[in-house]
Write an enzyme that holds these catalytic residues in place. Structure first.
Site, PDB file in Angstrom:
ATOM      1  N   ARG A   1       8.883  44.939  89.788  1.00  0.00           N
ATOM      2  CA  ARG A   1      10.470  45.043  90.822  1.00  0.00           C
ATOM      3  C   ARG A   1      11.105  44.704  89.575  1.00  0.00           C
ATOM      4  NH1 ARG A   1      13.985  43.608  94.501  1.00  0.00           N
ATOM      5  NH2 ARG A   1      15.263  45.752  95.686  1.00  0.00           N
ATOM      6  N   GLU A   2      11.306  45.981  88.759  1.00  0.00           N
ATOM      7  CA  GLU A   2      12.459  46.301  87.403  1.00  0.00           C
ATOM      8  C   GLU A   2      13.331  46.669  88.469  1.00  0.00           C
ATOM      9  OE1 GLU A   2      12.784  43.734  85.571  1.00  0.00           O
ATOM     10  OE2 GLU A   2      11.332  43.221  84.557  1.00  0.00           O
TER      11      GLU A   2
ATOM     12  N   ASN B   1       7.001  49.475  90.545  1.00  0.00           N
ATOM     13  CA  ASN B   1       7.887  49.799  91.761  1.00  0.00           C
ATOM     14  C   ASN B   1       8.356  50.837  90.686  1.00  0.00           C
ATOM     15  OD1 ASN B   1      11.009  49.476  92.878  1.00  0.00           O
ATOM     16  ND2 ASN B   1       9.423  48.654  94.078  1.00  0.00           N
ATOM     17  N   ASP B   2       8.710  51.989  92.540  1.00  0.00           N
ATOM     18  CA  ASP B   2      10.213  53.346  92.233  1.00  0.00           C
ATOM     19  C   ASP B   2       8.672  53.961  90.629  1.00  0.00           C
ATOM     20  OD1 ASP B   2      11.122  55.099  92.780  1.00  0.00           O
ATOM     21  OD2 ASP B   2      13.278  53.505  91.286  1.00  0.00           O
TER      22      ASP B   2
ATOM     23  N   SER C   1       8.326  51.413 101.199  1.00  0.00           N
ATOM     24  CA  SER C   1       8.912  50.479 102.403  1.00  0.00           C
ATOM     25  C   SER C   1       9.914  51.115 103.851  1.00  0.00           C
ATOM     26  CB  SER C   1      10.960  49.818 101.394  1.00  0.00           C
ATOM     27  OG  SER C   1      10.275  49.587 100.687  1.00  0.00           O
TER      28      SER C   1
ATOM     29  N   LYS D   1      17.276  41.041  97.905  1.00  0.00           N
ATOM     30  CA  LYS D   1      18.509  42.660  97.966  1.00  0.00           C
ATOM     31  C   LYS D   1      19.079  42.693  98.725  1.00  0.00           C
ATOM     32  CE  LYS D   1      15.342  46.667  98.315  1.00  0.00           C
ATOM     33  NZ  LYS D   1      14.113  47.369  99.206  1.00  0.00           N
TER      34      LYS D   1
END
Ligand SMILES: Nc1ncnc2c1ncn2[C@@H]1O[C@H](COP(=O)(O)OP(=O)(O)OP(=O)(O)O)[C@@H](O)[C@H]1O
Ligand SMILES: Cc1ncsc1CCO
Length: 517
Positions: A42-43, A72-73, A111, A140
């Site tokens: 996750r960055e 992530n993403d 999520s 978060k």
């Protein structure tokens, strides 16, 4: 072919959380050595080139440990490094679109915070869901309500009959992981496939040790039988004879053991409950201050939390006490009116009258007037307590003229007691003190040699201990009420204390009225 993924210990990276001087790749490798089973990179702030570089190097490390890597993403990064999967949030690329862009072998996780988001994830063909946030976290910014431990079960139930996997995320660490695992099992027995952590591993100087501790707790939890992972009861094997001899044995031990029973109870009954605790051979401590809770948890044998006259300081004390006592794997008896505390700690026994338990279960079948039940109680009390015990994953005791005790499989029906108990305030609270005292004995005398307690929240047979508490109290009440010097509820109470003080196991054995259904 999609790779089979073990979701047990799911690490989400967070470079900004690394301790000063700790190298990101070194931390990642140590986490893998400790037992992380899947990694998500996750960055949120990195430029593409930097993200790509980190992802490539992380992939090489994960490959060496044969651990799948999820991005992530960023679909482009996932494609570029041949990642095993992608994880998207609710405001990222939709799952269905990601599916079109990614090779078939890629898994897609999403999520989810609530039923609507989960339903959409299911319809769109997600492979797994990350349920959260469970607790508040610094990693978060929270824009949605916390799911809480008790919010996970209903979401897991929606996954029944599907192959979609689920991990919980948000503030989970080695202190609360067992509570999350136990408290999240759905009424249908659906448990989490894993837990996702960020700071509980990344922020530590010894990520290997942190991962290995979490991994051990997870595997011990999963070893338990089906829905009753790690629950404290042997009710399945009990008969009326084994219960009678178990109660006799607990009674024989209580006066020598003289367990310290920490009780946070209401202001109406504090002294009365403390005296009843002494009369059965245990030792009460009625402390409420938050500062004392950590020390008390180390020395007490069990904790009773009764929320009859709840004040904010007492509530803070209850919160802290329960968390500490869970950590020490000691029993907690909960006499409920409000349920939010159950997001923070796991009781071993929940005890209440019909009105209180109906409120806890969300049932409208029985109502209360103040602290008293209105009407005759449940039409099917055995079914009710059994279902509630399953849902809450603990022993449930329903008091009244007849008492019911269940561990979710077996129900004991107890018919001792006297109507004077219904005419005395705090008789239910006193039953709770007796149950907590016997829970302390059962816990202290549990045979656990050679048995790992990592997956268990409290040791000892809490089903038997609950029955012992009720029987001792109710048989003494019968003896007190039958005395010539007892004319009514006023003279009954001192006589009850006397009868509790002199009660022997043989007399209980003679009077016991029990059925197992
Ligand atoms: N009519 C009765 N006959 C026999 N035993 C009774 C009767 N009423 C209550 N008891 C016993 O008294 C104890 C307390 O049960 P009860 O359901 O009255 O608790 P409660 O309503 O929570 O009490 P309180 O709110 O006063 O603390 C139990 O052990 C129960 O078996
Ligand atoms: C009378 C009363 N009011 C709050 S707690 C309590 C004791 C019985 O539950």
């Amino acid at each position: 072919m999609t790779r089979t993924i073990d979701y047990s210990l799911y690490l989400v990276t967070g470079r900004e959380l690394l301790p000063q001087g700790k190298d990101y790749f070194e931390s990642l490798e140590e986490s893998l050595q400790g037992g992380v089973t899947v990694v998500q990179i996750r960055e949120k702030k990195a430029e593409t080139a930097e993200f790509l570089d980190i992802a490539l190097k992380s992939k090489a490390i994960c490959d060496r440990y044969n651990v799948p890597l999820i991005i992530n993403d960023r679909i482009d990064i996932a494609l570029a490094i041949d990642a095993d999967g992608i994880h998207v949030g609710q405001t990222d690329m939709p799952v269905s679109m990601a599916r079109k862009l990614l090779p078939q072998k890629c898994i897609i996780g999403v999520s989810c915070n609530n039923k609507e988001e989960l339903q959409k994830a299911l319809e769109n063909g997600a492979d797994y869901v990350g349920i959260g946030a469970i607790y508040a976290t610094q990693t978060k910014d929270l824009t949605k309500p916390l799911v809480g431990v008790r919010g996970i079960g209903p979401l897991l139930q929606m996954l029944d009959g599907t192959s979609v996997k689920a991990v919980a995320i948000g503030g989970i660490n080695s202190k609360n992981v067992l509570r999350v695992l136990h408290g999240s099992v759905s009424g249908t027995g659906h448990s989490l496939d894993g837990i996702a952590v960020v700071s509980a591993i990344v922020a530590l100087n010894q990520p290997r040790q942190a991962a290995s501790e979490l991994s051990e707790i997870l595997s011990e939890f999963k070893k338990g039988p089906s829905i009753f992972h790690g629950m404290s009861s042997a009710a399945n094997g009990h008969t009326t004879d084994s219960i009678t001899s178990g109660v006799v044995s607990l009674m024989n031990q209580i006066r020598t053991l003289n367990p310290l029973v920490h009780q946070i109870t209401n202001s109406v009954v504090t002294a009365q409950s403390a005296n009843i605790t002494i009369s059965i051979g245990a030792s009460p401590i009625m402390a409420t201050a938050v500062d004392e809770m950590s020390d008390l948890a180390t020395i007490c044998g069990a904790l009773l939390v009764n929320i009859g006259t709840l004040t904010p300081p007492a509530c803070a004390g209850m919160l802290a006490a329960g968390c500490h006592v869970n950590t020490w794997k000691k029993p907690i008896v909960f006499d409920p009116v409000g349920v939010d505390l159950l997001n923070k700690w796991q009781p071993s026994v929940i005890k209440g009258n019909a009105g209180e338990l109906a409120a806890l279960a969300g049932s409208i079948e029985v109502t209360s007037k103040g602290v008293d039940t209105v009407g005759n109680g449940f039409e099917d009390p055995v079914g009710f307590v059994t279902a509630l015990a399953r849902r809450e994953r603990c022993i449930v005791v329903l008091t009244g003229k007849t008492d019911y005790v269940s561990d979710g499989h077996t129900c004991a029906v107890l018919d001792n007691g006297h109507e004077f108990l219904g005419k005395m305030t705090g008789s239910g609270c006193a039953t709770g003190s007796c149950i907590a005292s016997f829970c302390a004995v059962a816990s202290a005398s549990a045979q656990t040699e050679g048995q790992s307690l990592r997956g268990v929240l409290a040791k000892g047979d809490m089903f038997l201990a609950s029955i012992a508490g009720i029987l001792v109290f109710n048989v003494a009440a019968e003896l007190a009420a039958a005395r010539d010097d007892v004319k009514g509820p006023g003279t009954f109470f001192p006589a009850l204390i006397d009868e509790l003080t002199s009660l022997t196991p043989e007399v209980v054995q003679e009077h016991i009225k029990i059925k197992i259904v």
